[in-house]
Design a protein around this motif. Sequence first.
Motif, PDB file in Angstrom:
ATOM      1  N   TYR A 154      -2.074 -12.475  14.043  1.00 60.90           N
ATOM      2  CA  TYR A 154      -2.557 -11.205  15.932  1.00 60.90           C
ATOM      3  C   TYR A 154      -2.738 -10.774  15.760  1.00 60.90           C
ATOM      4  CZ  TYR A 154       0.559 -16.081  16.319  1.00 60.90           C
ATOM      5  OH  TYR A 154       1.567 -17.046  16.195  1.00 60.90           O
ATOM      6  N   GLY A 155      -3.575 -10.370  17.071  1.00 55.37           N
ATOM      7  CA  GLY A 155      -3.825  -8.707  17.256  1.00 55.37           C
ATOM      8  C   GLY A 155      -3.415  -8.874  18.937  1.00 55.37           C
ATOM      9  N   VAL A 156      -2.629  -7.196  19.596  1.00 60.90           N
ATOM     10  CA  VAL A 156      -1.888  -7.073  20.605  1.00 60.90           C
ATOM     11  C   VAL A 156      -2.625  -5.591  20.906  1.00 60.90           C
ATOM     12  CG1 VAL A 156      -0.269  -6.289  21.804  1.00 60.90           C
ATOM     13  CG2 VAL A 156       0.639  -7.863  19.697  1.00 60.90           C
ATOM     14  N   ILE A 157      -3.981  -6.002  21.348  1.00 59.76           N
ATOM     15  CA  ILE A 157      -4.512  -4.402  21.788  1.00 59.76           C
ATOM     16  C   ILE A 157      -4.584  -4.610  23.444  1.00 59.76           C
ATOM     17  CG2 ILE A 157      -7.305  -4.164  21.559  1.00 59.76           C
ATOM     18  CD1 ILE A 157      -5.742  -4.725  18.916  1.00 59.76           C
ATOM     19  N   GLU A 158      -4.301  -3.650  23.202  1.00 65.36           N
ATOM     20  CA  GLU A 158      -4.370  -2.377  24.628  1.00 65.36           C
ATOM     21  C   GLU A 158      -5.281  -1.833  25.688  1.00 65.36           C
ATOM     22  OE1 GLU A 158      -2.011   1.671  26.692  1.00 65.36           O
ATOM     23  OE2 GLU A 158      -0.988   0.592  25.213  1.00 65.36           O
ATOM     24  N   LEU A 159      -6.561  -2.214  26.455  1.00 63.32           N
ATOM     25  CA  LEU A 159      -7.981  -1.547  27.152  1.00 63.32           C
ATOM     26  C   LEU A 159      -6.930  -1.187  28.470  1.00 63.32           C
ATOM     27  CD1 LEU A 159      -9.275  -4.731  26.948  1.00 63.32           C
ATOM     28  CD2 LEU A 159      -8.788  -3.828  25.088  1.00 63.32           C
TER      29      LEU A 159
END
Length: 271
Positions: A154-159
């Motif tokens: 998984y990857g949790v990416i804040e934009l």
Amino acid sequence: MISLSLKKIAKITNGKLYGSNLVINKIVIDTKQVVPGCLFIVLIGKKFDAHNFIENAIIKGCAAIIMQKNIKCCISYIIVKNTSIALGDIASWIRQSTNAKILAITGSCGKSSVKEMTSSILKQDGNTISTIGNFNNHIGVPITLLQLTKKHKYGVIELGANQPGEIFYSSKISRPEVVLINNIYYAHLEGFKSLLGVSKAKSEIFSGLKSNGIIIINLDSHHLSQWKKNISQKDIIYFSIKKKNRAIFFLVTLKFTYMVHLLQYIPRREK
């Protein structure tokens, strides 16, 4: 990150390689982070030009450089039109070369807390990367994606963004399976002019969503109607505090635990 040869990097970035075709295992944009054998990408900002620090990077042991200006070096280097875009191109290639499921998060406030909570839960199910600190802009998002390897699940990416177009770019690079808009409030109005401008900017997160992806939206958000016409064909999950009778209402923990199940479900739904 995934190991890449300079020849491959030159191809990904449409650049021209000068010197030996080395294998790169680490990419940095700050001379303070230079370690022997790394690739240093020379960025240019409004108030700085990292071309001025190339000599320092070489002294510290970087193996190769990506730059815009044709400055001859004693080590291998790649010339590109725009080093910032080159960084994004490499990150995009690495993201697409892994099987990690990406969850992208944006919102006017609280997105960092949501990111940390979501990442903490997903780590219980597999290797997970997440945005470091507030590295959520057009430079920070690629830096985070460069961490991906074949082992990540998984990857949790804040934009984040200060002006229109930034989230569009970051979402295209991230190619998320799930996107979450946490909320829309008055923030960064100097860049977006109005609350409607903020809403339009946050909706740019839909641009990179995969065709079978899932959208999670706070039904209490302002200007929600502006988004609906663009996402009517997508799978959407709403959550709300004020409009419980009109939305699926999640307690915080339940909501993000459910995201884990969504991410696990997506591979079985792919065409």
